[in-house]
Write a protein that holds these residues in place. Structure first.
Motif, PDB file in Angstrom:
ATOM      1  N   UNK A  13       0.838  -1.202   0.000  1.00 38.44           N
ATOM      2  CA  UNK A  13       0.000   0.000   0.000  1.00 38.44           C
ATOM      3  C   UNK A  13       0.871   1.250   0.000  1.00 38.44           C
ATOM      4  N   UNK A  14       1.910   1.261   0.818  1.00 42.40           N
ATOM      5  CA  UNK A  14       2.801   2.427   0.871  1.00 42.40           C
ATOM      6  C   UNK A  14       3.512   2.644  -0.464  1.00 42.40           C
ATOM      7  N   UNK A  15       3.973   1.573  -1.085  1.00 40.44           N
ATOM      8  CA  UNK A  15       4.632   1.699  -2.400  1.00 40.44           C
ATOM      9  C   UNK A  15       3.663   2.193  -3.471  1.00 40.44           C
ATOM     10  N   UNK A  16       2.438   1.691  -3.429  1.00 36.72           N
ATOM     11  CA  UNK A  16       1.446   2.147  -4.405  1.00 36.72           C
ATOM     12  C   UNK A  16       1.096   3.619  -4.206  1.00 36.72           C
ATOM     13  N   UNK A  17       0.909   4.020  -2.964  1.00 33.51           N
ATOM     14  CA  UNK A  17       0.602   5.428  -2.693  1.00 33.51           C
ATOM     15  C   UNK A  17       1.747   6.305  -3.174  1.00 33.51           C
ATOM     16  N   UNK A  18       2.977   5.927  -2.861  1.00 31.91           N
ATOM     17  CA  UNK A  18       4.138   6.693  -3.296  1.00 31.91           C
ATOM     18  C   UNK A  18       4.221   6.752  -4.822  1.00 31.91           C
ATOM     19  N   UNK A  19       4.019   5.620  -5.463  1.00 30.52           N
ATOM     20  CA  UNK A  19       4.092   5.563  -6.927  1.00 30.52           C
ATOM     21  C   UNK A  19       3.007   6.422  -7.578  1.00 30.52           C
ATOM     22  N   UNK A  22       3.774  10.141  -7.058  1.00 30.72           N
ATOM     23  CA  UNK A  22       4.882  10.613  -7.901  1.00 30.72           C
ATOM     24  C   UNK A  22       4.466  10.790  -9.353  1.00 30.72           C
ATOM     25  N   UNK A  23       3.491  10.003  -9.823  1.00 30.86           N
ATOM     26  CA  UNK A  23       3.016  10.118 -11.213  1.00 30.86           C
ATOM     27  C   UNK A  23       1.800  11.028 -11.321  1.00 30.86           C
ATOM     28  N   UNK A  24       1.524  11.778 -10.269  1.00 28.21           N
ATOM     29  CA  UNK A  24       0.429  12.762 -10.225  1.00 28.21           C
ATOM     30  C   UNK A  24      -0.952  12.130 -10.392  1.00 28.21           C
ATOM     31  N   UNK A  25      -1.107  10.901  -9.916  1.00 28.05           N
ATOM     32  CA  UNK A  25      -2.422  10.260  -9.844  1.00 28.05           C
ATOM     33  C   UNK A  25      -2.924  10.400  -8.411  1.00 28.05           C
ATOM     34  N   UNK A  26      -3.258  11.610  -8.056  1.00 32.48           N
ATOM     35  CA  UNK A  26      -3.602  11.903  -6.665  1.00 32.48           C
ATOM     36  C   UNK A  26      -4.867  11.193  -6.200  1.00 32.48           C
ATOM     37  N   UNK A  27      -5.827  11.026  -7.090  1.00 26.39           N
ATOM     38  CA  UNK A  27      -7.073  10.362  -6.701  1.00 26.39           C
ATOM     39  C   UNK A  27      -6.806   8.890  -6.399  1.00 26.39           C
ATOM     40  N   UNK A  28      -6.014   8.227  -7.257  1.00 27.42           N
ATOM     41  CA  UNK A  28      -5.689   6.827  -6.995  1.00 27.42           C
ATOM     42  C   UNK A  28      -4.843   6.688  -5.734  1.00 27.42           C
ATOM     43  N   UNK A  29      -3.946   7.623  -5.508  1.00 25.99           N
ATOM     44  CA  UNK A  29      -3.143   7.597  -4.287  1.00 25.99           C
ATOM     45  C   UNK A  29      -4.032   7.729  -3.061  1.00 25.99           C
ATOM     46  N   UNK A  30      -5.037   8.579  -3.129  1.00 24.20           N
ATOM     47  CA  UNK A  30      -5.958   8.765  -2.020  1.00 24.20           C
ATOM     48  C   UNK A  30      -6.798   7.508  -1.786  1.00 24.20           C
ATOM     49  N   UNK A  31      -7.242   6.880  -2.869  1.00 27.18           N
ATOM     50  CA  UNK A  31      -8.026   5.647  -2.746  1.00 27.18           C
ATOM     51  C   UNK A  31      -7.188   4.554  -2.090  1.00 27.18           C
ATOM     52  N   UNK A  32      -5.954   4.377  -2.543  1.00 25.80           N
ATOM     53  CA  UNK A  32      -5.086   3.356  -1.975  1.00 25.80           C
ATOM     54  C   UNK A  32      -4.755   3.695  -0.518  1.00 25.80           C
ATOM     55  N   UNK A  33      -4.608   4.950  -0.212  1.00 26.69           N
ATOM     56  CA  UNK A  33      -4.363   5.358   1.169  1.00 26.69           C
ATOM     57  C   UNK A  33      -5.540   4.984   2.061  1.00 26.69           C
TER      58      UNK A  33
END
Length: 86
Positions: A13-19, A22-33
């Motif tokens: 989860x941490x690697x996915x959020x970071x990835x 970094x690629x400016x997919x903030x919505x996906x980062x928030x969902x994974x968080x």
């Protein structure tokens, strides 16, 4: 979650959020968080979404009770509905 499954899932989860961040997919980062927060919460408390759903269903069932018979409503026939569904 026994053994290494819990720490590994948090690492993924941490690697996915970071990835995603970094690629400016903030919505996906928030969902994974949020998924990560759910994993930690369920692991610490033992309360899952299924438990929440079951509590809500039981609460609604208790509050409805025998609504039709208490109010003299006879339009809804459970037996007829079951026959139509079959």
């Amino acid at each position: 979650m026994d053994g290494f499954l819990y720490p590994v899932s948090l690492l993924v989860v941490a690697l996915l959020v970071f990835s995603f961040y970094r690629t400016h997919n903030n919505i996906l980062a928030l969902i994974v968080l949020f998924v990560g927060i759910y994993i930690v919460y369920t692991h610490e408390t033992g309360s899952t979404a299924t438990d929440w759903k079951n509590d809500i269903v039981e609460s609604v069932d208790k509050s409805v009770g025998k609504y039709n018979s208490e109010r003299g409503i006879s339009k809804y026939d459970e037996k007829k509905l079951k026959e139509e569904i079959k």
